[in-house]
Design a protein around this motif. Structure first.
Motif, PDB file in Angstrom:
ATOM      1  N   GLU A 452       6.295  27.533  37.123  1.00 39.92           N
ATOM      2  CA  GLU A 452       6.115  28.635  38.072  1.00 39.92           C
ATOM      3  C   GLU A 452       4.927  29.494  37.640  1.00 39.92           C
ATOM      4  N   VAL A 453       4.112  29.882  38.603  1.00 38.34           N
ATOM      5  CA  VAL A 453       2.911  30.671  38.320  1.00 38.34           C
ATOM      6  C   VAL A 453       3.260  32.156  38.363  1.00 38.34           C
ATOM      7  N   ASN A 454       3.002  32.835  37.259  1.00 38.01           N
ATOM      8  CA  ASN A 454       3.182  34.280  37.186  1.00 38.01           C
ATOM      9  C   ASN A 454       1.811  34.915  37.020  1.00 38.01           C
ATOM     10  N   GLU A 455       1.403  35.706  38.016  1.00 32.35           N
ATOM     11  CA  GLU A 455       0.044  36.254  38.029  1.00 32.35           C
ATOM     12  C   GLU A 455      -0.239  37.131  36.817  1.00 32.35           C
ATOM     13  N   ALA A 456       0.753  37.925  36.406  1.00 38.33           N
ATOM     14  CA  ALA A 456       0.551  38.817  35.253  1.00 38.33           C
ATOM     15  C   ALA A 456       0.316  38.007  33.981  1.00 38.33           C
ATOM     16  N   GLU A 457       1.058  36.910  33.820  1.00 39.43           N
ATOM     17  CA  GLU A 457       0.891  36.058  32.643  1.00 39.43           C
ATOM     18  C   GLU A 457      -0.477  35.391  32.647  1.00 39.43           C
ATOM     19  N   VAL A 458      -0.933  34.983  33.828  1.00 44.53           N
ATOM     20  CA  VAL A 458      -2.250  34.348  33.953  1.00 44.53           C
ATOM     21  C   VAL A 458      -3.345  35.332  33.548  1.00 44.53           C
ATOM     22  N   ILE A 459      -3.246  36.557  34.019  1.00 45.47           N
ATOM     23  CA  ILE A 459      -4.250  37.586  33.688  1.00 45.47           C
ATOM     24  C   ILE A 459      -4.263  37.854  32.188  1.00 45.47           C
ATOM     25  N   GLN A 460      -3.066  37.980  31.585  1.00 44.17           N
ATOM     26  CA  GLN A 460      -2.993  38.256  30.156  1.00 44.17           C
ATOM     27  C   GLN A 460      -3.572  37.100  29.337  1.00 44.17           C
ATOM     28  N   ALA A 461      -3.273  35.850  29.758  1.00 40.07           N
ATOM     29  CA  ALA A 461      -3.815  34.681  29.060  1.00 40.07           C
ATOM     30  C   ALA A 461      -5.336  34.654  29.152  1.00 40.07           C
ATOM     31  N   ALA A 462      -5.876  35.021  30.319  1.00 37.37           N
ATOM     32  CA  ALA A 462      -7.333  35.077  30.494  1.00 37.37           C
ATOM     33  C   ALA A 462      -7.947  36.140  29.579  1.00 37.37           C
ATOM     34  N   LYS A 463      -7.258  37.262  29.433  1.00 40.25           N
ATOM     35  CA  LYS A 463      -7.758  38.318  28.536  1.00 40.25           C
ATOM     36  C   LYS A 463      -7.727  37.849  27.085  1.00 40.25           C
ATOM     37  N   ASN A 464      -6.646  37.182  26.703  1.00 38.26           N
ATOM     38  CA  ASN A 464      -6.535  36.678  25.328  1.00 38.26           C
ATOM     39  C   ASN A 464      -7.611  35.642  25.009  1.00 38.26           C
ATOM     40  N   ALA A 465      -8.022  34.885  26.049  1.00 31.87           N
ATOM     41  CA  ALA A 465      -9.060  33.873  25.856  1.00 31.87           C
ATOM     42  C   ALA A 465     -10.465  34.430  26.088  1.00 31.87           C
TER      43      ALA A 465
END
Length: 599
Positions: A452-465
């Motif tokens: 399942e896609v969680n937008e908040a998790e995607v944004i946080q992962a992008a910030k971490n990377a």
């Protein structure tokens, strides 16, 4: 036919489609034969009533005879139309059962092949090219579908029609039947021979088309290199040459087909002439009626199409057998990596290599030689070494993409070959050396490992990377569609999206396989700082070439020639004054040289 035995399980599965289908074939052909007999009776009615009509010339009853004659012909004509309408209905049902069954079998086969492909080990994909794998799952399956659908349908249809028509012909007059059927065996042989030639030329055309398609696909994929080296005119000339080969093969096929159809019509015409000539003699002798000649002409024409189908059906079966053989070659392969049965909870990340030796089975290159080391939970471990020293092989073995030749690899004290494979791998985050992104949105690429896609998790992962700022600068931000293999992004952006894809899983063990080579030092430092925070208490393994990347690792393994030649912390390895210290000094010197050049 031995290769096609594999399909028997599908025939059994869809038996309640095949049985009604055969029934509809028989019924439709009965309604195909009866009209010929009706036409024969109608023809007799015409010849007999014309004579009677002539005898009543000048009498009042002549109009009554004309009315009876007209009504009889109308009823005969209406009966023929009704019979052909019924035949059409049953032909529709025949196709709705047998052809639809073939589509269901095609669907099942493609799913089975795709599922089996995914079970096969990584070594399988190193030995086979992608184009061949795709052809077996598409072109070969389509050829098999033509066998389980049209080929079987027309074979049954031809067989039933032959039996019914020949029985009807011999029941009327055996002599006329023999002469009427005389050209048909010759027609069968010619059709078989011509279809063999057509099949051979079709194969050549298909191969040439594949080469042409591969050439175009490869050149368009490498269009940057092509334009950089100004090779447009050269590739245009090569393409023209390949196109000429395709054109020549296609023209050869057209010539064969142009000769085939007139020959077939000639033999059918000859059969009709024989029917009229021999039938006429039989009528004079009183053995048959004129209507029987008309009946036989209908029968001969009815047999023409099925006879022409025989060669085509034979070709379909031959091609299906060859394709099924190719499919079976892969379906009968067993995965080299067999999943263990032991269910485990979340892993801790204690990894231990005990005297591990590994040789790549497809190349015979020995990548690792008697390696032993241990990684404890929560450690940040770096692996460094020259190209070809076995760094990526270690990562592949940890994730059990291959099995070791000798020794053991243990996770939390358990041999990894005893653990459930999918559950074990699902707890790893892996960023490969060669980044692969799908032709999808950036968001879906980052969330690839999640159900399942969680937008908040995607944004946080992008910030971490450290790729978040790049993404929000795009017009469609996280909904930006990536081109083939992520060509829309730069090399560094692709690497960071791939890192985000690994981090969003919150893995128990994270492996970076030299995936920071395309990012600058500042971005690299940001990613490593985020990594230390995200992976706190979890195991991280970083394969790198730059020593600046791995200075803060808890343990550094130095590989050379498939062996660990040194291991320890950055400070300890410098004190050894060995291979690591030499690499460090060389990189410092290189950085100083680059700085001087920049000034």
């Amino acid at each position: 036919m031995k290769h096609l035995k594999f399909l028997n399980k599908y025939f059994y599965k869809y038996k309640w489609w095949i049985i009604p289908g055969v029934f509809f074939v028989i019924i439709s052909n009965i309604f195909a034969v009866i009209p010929a007999q009706v036409i024969g009776h109608a023809f007799n009615l015409i010849t007999e009533n014309i004579q009677i009509y002539g005898l009543f010339e000048g009498f009042e009853r002549r109009s009554i005879i004309y009315d009876i004659f007209s009504q009889s012909l109308f009823y005969f004509g209406l009966l023929v139309l009704v019979l052909y309408l019924l035949r059409g209905i049953f032909l529709f049902f025949m196709r709705q059962t047998i052809i639809l069954m073939s589509r269901h079998i095609e669907y099942d086969m493609k799913n089975e092949i795709y599922a089996h492909y995914q079970e096969l080990s990584l070594g399988f994909y190193r030995r086979n090219n992608t184009g061949d794998l795709m052809n077996r799952a598409t072109e070969d399956v389509n050829r098999v579908r033509m066998y389980v659908g049209p080929a079987i349908m027309y074979a049954i249809n031809t067989g039933v029609l032959f039996i019914l028509v020949i029985y009807a012909m011999f029941s009327v007059n055996s002599t006329l039947a023999l002469f009427s059927l005389l050209p048909l065996p010759v027609l069968v042989l010619i059709i078989y021979f011509v279809n063999t030639v057509i099949n051979k030329k079709s194969e050549q055309i298909q191969e040439q088309l594949s080469r042409l398609s591969s050439f175009v696909q490869e050149r368009f994929s490498g269009i940057r290199v092509l334009k950089s080296y100004v090779r447009e005119d050269h590739t245009k000339a090569v393409f023209a040459e390949e196109s000429q080969g395709y054109k020549n093969n296609a023209m050869g096929l057209v010539k064969v087909q142009a000769l085939f159809y007139p020959t077939m019509l000639l033999l059918v015409g000859l059969s009709t002439i024989l029917t009229v000539y021999i039938g006429g003699k039989q009528v004079i002798e009183g053995a048959i009626t004129p209507g029987n000649i008309a009946e036989f002409i209908v029968y001969v024409n009815q047999l023409t199409f099925p006879v022409s189908m025989l060669g085509w059906v034979t070709t379909l079966i031959q091609r299906a057998s060859a394709s099924q053989k190719r499919i079976n070659e892969f379906l009968h392969l067993k995965p080299e990596i067999i999943s263990g049965s032991a269910e485990i909870g979340p892993i801790n990340g204690n990894i231990k290599f005990e005297n591990v030796t590994f040789t790549y089975p497809d190349t015979g290159i020995q990548a690792l030689k008697n390696i032993s080391f241990e990684i404890e939970q929560g450690q940040f471990v770096a692996i460094i070494g020259r190209t070809g020293s076995g760094k990526s092989t270690l990562a592949n073995l940890m994730m059990r993409m291959y099995d070791v030749d000798e020794g053991h690899i243990k996770m939390d004290g358990k041999p990894i070959n005893t653990l459930h494979l999918q559950h074990y791998r699902s707890q790893f985050g892996f960023v490969p050396q060669e980044v692969f992104l799908f032709s999808d949105t950036i968001q879906n690429n980052i969330a690839f490992g999640l159900d399942e896609v969680n937008e908040a998790e995607v944004i946080q992962a992008a910030k971490n990377a450290a790729v978040y700022q790049n993404i929000i600068n795009f017009e469609h931000q996280f909904d930006t569609m990536l081109g083939e293999r992520g060509i829309t992004l730069s090399g560094g952006q692709k690497q960071r999206v791939s890192i985000a894809r690994a981090l969003i899983k919150e893995p128990k063990v994270l492996i970076f396989d030299d995936c920071l080579s395309a990012v600058d030092t500042r971005t690299e430092e940001e990613i490593l700082n985020n990594l230390g925070r995200v992976m706190k208490g979890k195991t991280s393994i970083l394969i790198a070439h730059r020593i600046s990347t791995i200075k803060n690792a808890n343990k550094i393994l130095v590989l050379d020639g498939g062996k660990i030649i040194e291991q320890g912390t950055h400070a300890e390895l410098l004190q050894f004054n060995g291979a690591y210290a030499e690499m460090y000094q060389n990189q410092l010197l290189e950085e100083e040289t680059n700085s001087s050049s920049a000034i």
